[in-house]
Design a protein around this motif. Sequence first.
Motif, PDB file in Angstrom:
ATOM      1  N   GLY A  57       0.780  -1.227   0.000  1.00 49.15           N
ATOM      2  CA  GLY A  57       0.000   0.000   0.000  1.00 49.15           C
ATOM      3  C   GLY A  57       0.807   1.269   0.000  1.00 49.15           C
ATOM      4  O   GLY A  57       0.242   2.363  -0.177  1.00 49.15           O
ATOM      5  N   ASN A  59       2.553   4.319  -1.143  1.00 46.09           N
ATOM      6  CA  ASN A  59       2.503   5.112  -2.377  1.00 46.09           C
ATOM      7  C   ASN A  59       1.628   4.468  -3.451  1.00 46.09           C
ATOM      8  O   ASN A  59       1.886   4.597  -4.651  1.00 46.09           O
ATOM      9  N   GLY A  60       0.600   3.760  -3.002  1.00 46.34           N
ATOM     10  CA  GLY A  60      -0.346   3.180  -3.950  1.00 46.34           C
ATOM     11  C   GLY A  60       0.040   1.830  -4.519  1.00 46.34           C
ATOM     12  O   GLY A  60      -0.646   1.317  -5.406  1.00 46.34           O
ATOM     13  N   HIS A 289      -8.532   3.566   7.784  1.00 48.53           N
ATOM     14  CA  HIS A 289      -7.732   4.494   6.982  1.00 48.53           C
ATOM     15  C   HIS A 289      -8.272   4.540   5.561  1.00 48.53           C
ATOM     16  O   HIS A 289      -8.367   3.506   4.891  1.00 48.53           O
ATOM     17  N   GLU A 290      -8.623   5.715   5.125  1.00 44.40           N
ATOM     18  CA  GLU A 290      -9.284   5.874   3.822  1.00 44.40           C
ATOM     19  C   GLU A 290      -8.464   5.297   2.678  1.00 44.40           C
ATOM     20  O   GLU A 290      -9.017   4.690   1.753  1.00 44.40           O
ATOM     21  N   ASP A 291      -7.140   5.464   2.734  1.00 44.88           N
ATOM     22  CA  ASP A 291      -6.313   5.003   1.621  1.00 44.88           C
ATOM     23  C   ASP A 291      -6.103   3.488   1.619  1.00 44.88           C
ATOM     24  O   ASP A 291      -5.588   2.924   0.652  1.00 44.88           O
ATOM     25  N   ARG A 292      -6.500   2.802   2.692  1.00 44.23           N
ATOM     26  CA  ARG A 292      -6.306   1.366   2.778  1.00 44.23           C
ATOM     27  C   ARG A 292      -7.626   0.586   2.847  1.00 44.23           C
ATOM     28  O   ARG A 292      -7.646  -0.636   2.648  1.00 44.23           O
TER      29      ARG A 292
END
Length: 344
Positions: A57, A59-60, A289-292
């Motif tokens: 996860g 940096n994308g 966590h929004e990005d995960r």
Amino acid sequence: MVIVLLLGSVLLVGDDLVPEPTPLPGPPQDAPRVVVAMGDSTISGEGAGDYEKGTDGQNGNWCHRSPHASVHRMDLLTIDRTFNLACSGAPSPQVGLGDVVQYTEPSQAERLAAIAARNRVVAVVVGSGANDEPGFSHVLNACVEAWIGRGEPCGDSVGPKWQERVDKMVPKLVRALSDIRTVMGNAGYAEDDYQLIVQSYAAPIGTDVARGLQDLSGCPFRSDDLRWVERTAVPVLTAGVRLAAARVNARFLDLSRAGIGHEACSASRDPEHHEWFRRLAVQWDDLQHEDRATHALQESFHPNALGHAQFGSCLGEFLNTPDRAAACLAGADGNLHAASSRGP
């Protein structure tokens, strides 16, 4: 006579200006002997945990490459190192040459070129195709939604189109495998300098779900969908991968029956020692966590570390045989072994 002499002079000048083609160098002979894995989650190590730094996860990048992936578990004394270029969710075009990017990573075949130049690549192992038109992971999600009651059984909704989806996948996989052949050829390798092995997909779920686990606690699938995945979806997908392997003269390793008796939710007791696939897996911390959050279920129904160890052992056996094709099947000792089968 003057004209003839002038023509002779031009030809000589032309020969001087156009040097003889330089033959491609052969593969490095004294360099480390290596095996390279390419493809998607089935070979990257998704589900095995302990993911390499930068692939969980950050940096994308959600490629989820694991040190427990099957390519690292072959136990081959003649191999100095194993490389894993696979990326979870990768479609065949990202495995081959081109501009397709998966989770920030460019072409796997381009990265293979650098490895082939510095090392003696003895085998390239590819697990790919399911993320093309078949969209196998999305199909499993649809099966779960059907269990919840949000749609018709996935065997009914996807089943009639499944063969067509697999048929559309085949040329894409052939193209990716051909690109790998091209990369190796450009690096000076003849086809008999290395092995190109294409492996199929194991069924992560089966009809023998232990009592009390056919729900959100483990495997929320309808019984008819379990049968469809085990008896139709995986065998048809396997046939398509086998066909693609044949078209590029690659060896073929059939994993379709490798998980029998060890599927997710097949053990009521001590599953960590008996099951080779993750059950419905939720990373609860990631949901905060929004990005995960959108990847919190990514490991579900993928081989776990024990499964990768079994697949890797079978792969290692296959590499040491002359068989054009084999199937990973359980032996009398309960472990997977490469059983010779009718090859492409």
